[in-house]
Design a protein around this motif. Structure first.
Motif, short mmCIF file in Angstrom:
data_model
loop_
_atom_site.label_atom_id
_atom_site.label_comp_id
_atom_site.label_asym_id
_atom_site.label_seq_id
_atom_site.Cartn_x
_atom_site.Cartn_y
_atom_site.Cartn_z
N ASN A 67 -0.40 4.41 6.69
CA ASN A 67 -1.03 4.08 7.79
C ASN A 67 -2.63 4.17 7.51
OD1 ASN A 67 1.18 3.92 9.49
ND2 ASN A 67 1.32 6.07 9.76
N GLY A 68 -3.38 3.22 8.28
CA GLY A 68 -4.83 3.17 8.14
C GLY A 68 -5.22 2.27 7.01
N LYS A 69 -4.30 1.85 6.14
CA LYS A 69 -4.75 0.85 5.00
C LYS A 69 -5.43 -0.34 5.46
CE LYS A 69 -3.04 -0.91 0.54
NZ LYS A 69 -1.79 -1.12 -0.01
N THR A 70 -5.19 -0.89 6.46
CA THR A 70 -5.75 -2.10 6.82
C THR A 70 -7.46 -1.80 7.20
OG1 THR A 70 -5.35 -1.53 9.30
CG2 THR A 70 -3.68 -2.94 7.99
N MET A 71 -7.84 -0.66 7.66
CA MET A 71 -9.24 -0.16 7.76
C MET A 71 -10.04 -0.70 6.64
SD MET A 71 -9.10 0.13 10.92
CE MET A 71 -10.84 0.42 11.13
N LEU A 72 -9.57 -0.14 5.54
CA LEU A 72 -10.19 -0.36 4.36
C LEU A 72 -10.56 -1.67 4.21
CD1 LEU A 72 -11.12 0.20 1.29
CD2 LEU A 72 -8.90 0.07 0.67
N PHE A 73 -9.69 -2.67 4.30
CA PHE A 73 -9.93 -4.05 4.05
C PHE A 73 -10.63 -4.60 5.04
CE2 PHE A 73 -5.86 -3.10 1.47
CZ PHE A 73 -6.18 -3.41 0.48
N ILE A 74 -10.42 -4.40 6.32
CA ILE A 74 -11.49 -4.74 7.74
C ILE A 74 -12.82 -4.36 7.36
CG2 ILE A 74 -11.82 -4.31 10.05
CD1 ILE A 74 -8.82 -4.13 10.28
N SER A 75 -13.11 -3.28 7.09
CA SER A 75 -14.41 -2.89 6.75
C SER A 75 -15.10 -3.36 5.72
CB SER A 75 -14.57 -1.14 6.58
OG SER A 75 -13.65 -1.01 5.37
N MET A 76 -14.29 -3.65 4.54
CA MET A 76 -14.81 -4.67 3.45
C MET A 76 -15.02 -6.14 3.95
SD MET A 76 -12.90 -5.16 -0.36
CE MET A 76 -11.67 -5.69 0.38
N MET A 77 -14.31 -6.50 4.41
CA MET A 77 -14.36 -8.00 5.12
C MET A 77 -15.68 -8.15 6.01
SD MET A 77 -12.03 -10.42 7.60
CE MET A 77 -10.52 -9.89 6.68
#
Length: 224
Positions: A67-77
């Motif tokens: 859970n929360g792994k998408t936030m890593l890629f969203i912030s990077m994007m």
């Protein structure tokens, strides 16, 4: 400029202060506060963007991811997207077009994926080295190819982002430098071409941030 590529050299100093990299942190100053009593329109827009990106990336990541792994890629994007757009303004250094920034993000992320995969899912990582239905005589050759492909992934991520951002900016610079020696009719043509190219660069800025994040997700998905 001493050469065409000096526009991308982060070495300009003003009052002995390097201002080229400040554009990287301007986006952080524009992030709205989350402590307001009533959400403003900017907060609602950010929440809408985050929820939309979360749904899109969650489909690629799958349900097995933590859970929360998408936030890593969203912030990077979002970080790359802001830096790419900031570079379209005059006299602002495009930090995302420099190898030092893109490689410093791609390499640690790739190393962490590889360490996680080889430590926790060793057998699964070995299966990726030999594609399905590979003939027996070609297995050793495919292992070599897949190994090289995995090793150059940080470089390909870096070169893809850097080359695409520099190409459009360099073309805009070349077209702008020729305006002083041309007639009025040709200047109008060049100005129209620059406006169209700037619109294209705006789409490239968004697409390259999206591609960088999507490829990072696909690389991480192979580790579990």
């Amino acid at each position: 400029m001493s050469n065409l590529f000096s526009a991308f050299d982060p070495s300009t100093n003003i009052f002995n202060i390097s201002l080229n990299w400040i554009s990287t942190f301007i986006g952080m100053m524009m992030i709205p506060s989350m402590f307001w009593l009533t959400s403003s329109r900017s907060v609602q827009v950010w929440n809408k963007i985050n929820s939309t990106l979360h749904k899109e990336l969650k489909v690629l990541i799958g349900n097995k991811s933590p859970n929360g792994k998408t936030m890593l890629f969203i912030s990077m994007m979002i970080m790359f997207m802001m830096n790419n757009f900031m570079g379209l303004f005059p006299y602002i250094f495009t930090s995302s077009s420099h190898f030092m920034m893109t490689f410093s993000i791609a390499l640690p992320m790739w190393v962490s994926f590889m360490l996680f995969g080889w430590i926790n899912n060793t057998k699964h990582m070995f299966t990726h080295l030999v594609p399905l239905n590979t003939p027996t005589p070609l297995m050793s050759f495919m292992v070599l190819i897949e190994t090289i492909s995995n090793l150059i992934r940080p470089g390909t991520l870096t070169v893809r982002m850097t080359a695409n951002m520099i190409a459009g900016h360099l073309l805009l610079t070349l077209m702008g430098n020729t305006g002083s020696v041309m007639s009025t009719s040709l200047i109008l043509i060049i100005l129209t071409s620059q406006i169209l190219l700037l619109s294209l660069e705006s789409m490239v800025a968004l697409i390259q941030a999206y591609v960088f994040s999507i490829l990072s997700i696909l690389y991480s998905k192979e580790t579990y």
